[in-house]
Design an enzyme around this catalytic site. Structure first.
Site, PDB file in Angstrom:
ATOM      1  CG  HIS A  10      74.610  52.528  40.982  1.00  0.00           C
ATOM      2  ND1 HIS A  10      75.743  53.009  40.436  1.00  0.00           N
ATOM      3  CD2 HIS A  10      73.669  53.409  41.191  1.00  0.00           C
ATOM      4  CE1 HIS A  10      75.539  54.209  40.227  1.00  0.00           C
ATOM      5  NE2 HIS A  10      74.334  54.444  40.607  1.00  0.00           N
ATOM      6  CB  CYS A  42      73.547  60.899  42.852  1.00  0.00           C
ATOM      7  SG  CYS A  42      75.418  60.205  42.671  1.00  0.00           S
ATOM      8  CB  VAL A  79      64.977  40.045  30.660  1.00  0.00           C
ATOM      9  CG1 VAL A  79      64.175  38.791  31.139  1.00  0.00           C
ATOM     10  CG2 VAL A  79      66.559  39.821  30.795  1.00  0.00           C
ATOM     11  CB  THR A 110      71.129  44.230  39.698  1.00  0.00           C
ATOM     12  OG1 THR A 110      71.551  43.366  38.870  1.00  0.00           O
ATOM     13  CG2 THR A 110      71.338  43.519  41.054  1.00  0.00           C
TER      14      THR A 110
END
Length: 444
Positions: A10, A42, A79, A110
């Protein structure tokens, strides 16, 4: 300008879309372990319960869409190391095992969160599954087809929604949590009591105030959940015990909370210049307590990701903080909350009072009306509103969005009594129930 983005659910999707528009000359590279972006976890319970027929509807973006915006999408790339001082990252292609290095001018973390996996005997048995991403959702659906007795561990929002979905699906369900109430982080007892009764009336077995100690099975598959209070048969176990920030890559390099959540300022910048973070990997400013806290919500993530893009080059737009506002639909009940509960206030050494009202949504002369229960929590000395909860069989949840703004703007419970709301008998009463809470609190 080279921008490296690590993780793309998100917050990452919001950051990338906005950066691509704001900085068309920048070279943006996204490194994502999965083969998809923007999955709305969700919606897993809705997918499991058959309300959502096509899981593709739970994605609101795609790697191809971002690629078309000029973003270099490195899907199925992990990563493995980040050097924030040297501005270098090490990467492994999960399909070819090729390893390489890249550099960056700006780094956007993120990386989101990952389910907490307790270190328990039997945790590796077949049919003990997590509930977080698209792959998990598909595993749950396939395994649930054969399962007869399902145990859901963790009585938060996701757990409650899954329990409902499985019960409606005709399964025998046990709901387990170490707390003495379900949904205790979001709601006070007068609200959770109603929902617990609803679950029990529908045949769900509540196993609360007990911790799981091990899983028992044979031939590699789970058969039983053992707790501090008993044993429960289960041929499928769903772990929903919470999430932890996925931030090990920058541990010791930027400021974090004890749980590993990255601390960011009001411009989404970490303690190190040119390193930004957003979403479930972060601790954010929590307005009710006026401190940083870990509140993993998709709504927070998309706002923070958008702000990363706005502030990447120059500090421009401040984050307004969060109230942790959320909603839930379970059976016939519509529930929502914002800010802290009265129960949680004591954990933050806050001296609070509350007002609870039970009121019909519109005048009794109307052909139909429905009861609404609203609770507003406020500081005793300042009378600042710090939280609220609502439950009803009609949808009164938008009132919590209004109260979220009240918390954000530091309004008092007394001001709530005289806020301007319209009246029309089809919708409400001459004194809106939010006004009524404020007026009754004048005597508190």
């Amino acid at each position: 300008m080279k921008i490296a983005v690590v993780g793309c659910t998100h917050a990452g999707t919001a950051a990338v879309k906005n950066m691509a528009e704001l900085y068309p000359e920048a070279k943006i590279t996204v490194y994502e372990r999965n083969d998809n972006v923007s999955f709305l976890s969700c919606g897993i319970a809705l997918y499991v319960g058959g309300v959502v027929k096509d899981a593709n509807g739970l994605f609101y973006s795609s790697p191809s869409e971002l690629q078309e915006m000029g973003v270099n999408m490195k899907m199925k790339h992990e990563v493995t190391n980040i050097d924030t001082d040297g501005k270098k990252i090490a990467v492994r292609n999960l399909e070819t095992n090729e390893e390489f290095e890249d550099t960056f001018d700006k780094l956007v973390m993120t990386t989101g969160s990952w389910p907490i996996i307790p270190n328990l005997e039997g945790i590796d048995l077949n049919n003990v599954v997590l509930c977080k991403n698209y792959q998990h959702a598909n595993h749950i659906i396939e395994k649930a087809k054969q399962a007869k007795k399902i145990a859901v561990i963790g009585a938060g929002y996701i757990g409650a929604e899954l329990v409902e979905a499985f019960e409606v699906y005709g399964k025998e369900v046990t709901f387990i949590d170490s707390a003495d109430r379900i949904l205790n982080k979001y709601l006070d007892p007068e609200f959770t009591n109603l929902m617990e009764t609803e679950f029990e009336n529908r045949g769900v077995k509540l196993a609360l105030n007990q911790a799981v100690t091990k899983f028992v099975g044979s031939e590699g598959s789970v058969e039983k959940v053992v707790t501090t209070e008993g044993e429960y048969e289960a041929d499928l176990v769903i772990l929903c015990v919470g999430f932890r920030p996925n931030t090990d890559l920058v541990k010791g390099q930027v400021d974090m909370l004890p749980n590993g959540a990255i601390v960011v300022d009001e411009y989404m910048q970490t303690s190190k210049k040119d390193i930004f973070a957003a979403g479930d990997s972060c601790a954010i400013y929590y307005n009710p307590i006026k401190k940083h806290a870990y509140i993993p919500l998709a709504t927070n993530a998309v706002r923070m990701g958008t702000l990363v893009a706005q502030n990447l080059v120059k500090s421009t737009i401040k984050y307004m903080g969060t109230q942790g506002t959320s909603g839930l639909h379970i059976y016939d009940y519509n529930v929502a909350s914002t800010g802290i509960t009265e129960t949680a206030a004591s954990l933050f050494d806050m001296n609070v009072k509350s007002i609870t009202i039970s009121e019909n949504n519109r005048p009794e002369f109307m052909p139909t009306y429905e009861n609404i229960t609203l609770k507003v929590v406020f500081e005793e000395e300042t009378r600042r509103i710090v939280g609220a909860q609502v439950i009803s069989k009609i949808d009164a949840t938008q009132a919590i969005n209004t109260l979220s703004v009240c918390v954000q703007q530091e309004m008092t419970i007394d001001e709530l009594g005289f806020m301007d709301f319209f009246f029309q008998p089809h919708f409400n009463k001459p004194w809106h129930f939010l006004n009524q809470a404020g007026l009754q609190a004048l005597q508190a």
